[in-house]
Design a protein around this motif. Sequence first.
Motif, mmCIF file in Angstrom:
data_model
loop_
_atom_site.group_PDB
_atom_site.id
_atom_site.type_symbol
_atom_site.label_atom_id
_atom_site.label_comp_id
_atom_site.label_asym_id
_atom_site.label_seq_id
_atom_site.Cartn_x
_atom_site.Cartn_y
_atom_site.Cartn_z
ATOM 1 N N SER A 143 -1.090 0.286 -5.145
ATOM 2 C CA SER A 143 -0.659 0.973 -3.609
ATOM 3 C C SER A 143 -1.974 0.807 -2.787
ATOM 4 C CB SER A 143 -0.508 2.565 -3.806
ATOM 5 O OG SER A 143 -1.562 3.153 -4.347
ATOM 6 N N CYS A 144 -1.619 0.749 -1.450
ATOM 7 C CA CYS A 144 -2.719 0.295 -0.586
ATOM 8 C C CYS A 144 -3.272 1.594 -0.003
ATOM 9 C CB CYS A 144 -2.131 -0.879 0.420
ATOM 10 S SG CYS A 144 -0.837 0.033 1.452
ATOM 11 N N GLN A 145 -4.525 1.282 0.568
ATOM 12 C CA GLN A 145 -5.117 2.629 1.323
ATOM 13 C C GLN A 145 -4.467 3.093 2.427
ATOM 14 O OE1 GLN A 145 -7.602 3.573 -0.376
ATOM 15 N NE2 GLN A 145 -9.503 2.645 0.144
ATOM 16 N N ALA A 146 -3.723 1.980 3.197
ATOM 17 C CA ALA A 146 -3.136 2.432 4.363
ATOM 18 C C ALA A 146 -1.889 3.582 4.119
ATOM 19 C CB ALA A 146 -2.447 1.357 5.057
ATOM 20 N N ALA A 147 -1.089 3.155 2.721
ATOM 21 C CA ALA A 147 0.034 4.056 2.436
ATOM 22 C C ALA A 147 -0.547 5.499 2.214
ATOM 23 C CB ALA A 147 0.707 3.510 1.115
ATOM 24 N N VAL A 148 -1.661 5.548 1.411
ATOM 25 C CA VAL A 148 -2.138 6.952 1.047
ATOM 26 C C VAL A 148 -2.536 7.619 2.540
ATOM 27 C CG1 VAL A 148 -4.277 8.141 -0.117
ATOM 28 C CG2 VAL A 148 -3.092 6.106 -0.966
ATOM 29 N N TYR A 149 -2.893 7.050 3.548
ATOM 30 C CA TYR A 149 -3.565 7.464 4.589
ATOM 31 C C TYR A 149 -2.209 7.885 5.530
ATOM 32 C CZ TYR A 149 -4.702 7.815 9.614
ATOM 33 O OH TYR A 149 -4.840 8.278 10.940
ATOM 34 N N ASP A 150 -1.148 7.008 5.614
ATOM 35 C CA ASP A 150 0.067 7.329 6.330
ATOM 36 C C ASP A 150 0.832 8.630 5.847
ATOM 37 O OD1 ASP A 150 -0.315 5.407 8.083
ATOM 38 O OD2 ASP A 150 1.104 3.989 6.817
ATOM 39 N N PHE A 151 0.905 8.850 4.514
ATOM 40 C CA PHE A 151 1.567 9.837 3.778
ATOM 41 C C PHE A 151 0.633 11.072 3.856
ATOM 42 C CE2 PHE A 151 3.440 12.689 0.553
ATOM 43 C CZ PHE A 151 4.744 12.681 1.118
ATOM 44 N N LEU A 152 -0.673 11.005 3.491
ATOM 45 C CA LEU A 152 -1.148 12.048 3.036
ATOM 46 C C LEU A 152 -2.189 12.651 4.341
ATOM 47 C CD1 LEU A 152 -2.393 13.524 0.041
ATOM 48 C CD2 LEU A 152 -4.460 12.597 1.244
ATOM 49 N N ALA A 153 -2.848 11.957 4.995
ATOM 50 C CA ALA A 153 -3.858 12.364 6.132
ATOM 51 C C ALA A 153 -3.296 12.213 7.552
ATOM 52 C CB ALA A 153 -4.882 11.385 5.805
ATOM 53 N N LEU A 154 -2.484 11.208 7.738
ATOM 54 C CA LEU A 154 -2.038 11.164 9.245
ATOM 55 C C LEU A 154 -1.377 12.440 9.971
ATOM 56 C CD1 LEU A 154 -1.525 9.175 11.510
ATOM 57 C CD2 LEU A 154 0.553 8.530 10.497
#
Length: 460
Positions: free
Chosen positions: A53-64
């Motif tokens: 999994s990429c960092q952007a996917a974690v950001y989009d789901f969890l932090a955005l």
Amino acid sequence: MSNVTVCARFRPLSSKEIRDLCVRGIDPETFVFQDDKEDEFTFSLDRVFYEDSCQAAVYDFLALPIMIDAVNAINGTIITYGQTGAGKTYSMEGPGLQDCDEHKKGLLPRVVDGMFDQISSSKDIASFTVKLSMVEIYMEKVRDLLDLSKGNIQIKENKTQGILLSGVTEVPVSDSAEALHYLSTGLANRAVGETQMNISSSRSHCAYLFTIQQDSDKDKRTKTGKLILVDLAGSEKADKTGAEGKVLEEAKTINKSLSALGNVINALTSGSPSKANHIPYRDSKLTRILQDALGGNSRMALLCCCSPSTSNASETLSTLRFGMRAKHIKASPRASEVKSAKTQEESSSITKDEKCGRILEKMKERMSNEDIKMLEEVFIQEGIIFSPDSIEEVETAYEDVASKTIKSLQQTVEELLLKIKKLETDNKGIQEQALRNYVPDLVGKMPRFISSWYASFFTS
Ligand SMILES: Nc1ncnc2c1ncn2[C@@H]1O[C@H](COP(=O)(O)OP(=O)(O)OP(=O)(O)O)[C@@H](O)[C@H]1O
Ligand SMILES: [Mg+2]
């Protein structure tokens, strides 16, 4: 009522780990975990991220979503949790904050970029002010990473603003580059050490705090959102990390505060909801700083970082169980300090006056046995502090109320002095009148000692 978002992230196997994976994905939320005794456990979380999994996917789901809410004045907290070497700092920061490969950028620089993008797209609605603070909890002391001379920041509590770091450096930041510059400077001051589990192991819990204030010209309203990102230090076993001396002492303190965090989560998620049970926030600086987030006043996202290797199965199982527990925290985030500039002053003065009046009445009734205990009781009843255990809070609340109490008492004393003066004048008049009317008569008839006693009574 929305709950906490909990995700798991399994990093790639490290060079030291043997190629026996302990996790098998079923769907984006569910996976089967196999421990070292080959027992299987099925977990369902909000999302699972695997080694690819990429960092952007974690950001989009969890932090955005939390970042967007914070810009709209709803407090948010994002925490990375897990065993040492599991990928917390990698997920939070990436390999570095500045000049980092776009693909590898962590949650923190993405949140900063996203926040300023969000702000510029909302600039026609309001003007924004962003302030940044950065602290680490090292050996149970809160250190200001933007000003190392502040090595023991006190945690205080205020009814309107919640948990506060007294005197912490707050730098205004106007764009992403400026914020990342300060964050990098602060990070260079963070305690990092080498262990057998991680050559760059965080030896402290680090909190990045953003205060986003928006002032709307249209309706003269001021809103403030607090966004806190926390990169925890990892739990560790001394036999695995090879910790000794100072590193071992650090590990003991880290493990102690993480177990305090576990105890708070347990207390929040067990017992009957109608019964208010004691939540041990004060058992560590970490739980105290996170009190607002854990207590449900803020949106919260937790990233449970895990090793994918069976050799770390027991630590991974405990991380996942912690995440499952945290999912049951009931959160009711609300927009903070949403008031028009005009009514804010009016309403706060009315409620403060009412509060002071009630406090003064209670204090006057019990002036004879006035003591700190009574003050604490009154403060709690009035909601100025939430618990009687903290001397810091009593002091803060005391300062506020004591000056008003002293003023009111001074006024009362002045009124009493005026009354006494008036009574003395009245008394003198009555005395003179009485002497004029009766004394010559009485003195003539009474024995000498009675007349002198009578005269001394009026002159005393
Ligand atoms: N998703 C990932 N992709 C690639 N490398 C990763 C990933 N997660 C972690 N790593 C690597 O694993 C190592 C340990 O990661 P990291 O320092 O983030 O652990 P940590 O959980 O912060 O540990 P500690 O509690 O000791 O600070 C680092 O070398 C990091 O680059
Ligand atoms: Mg780390």
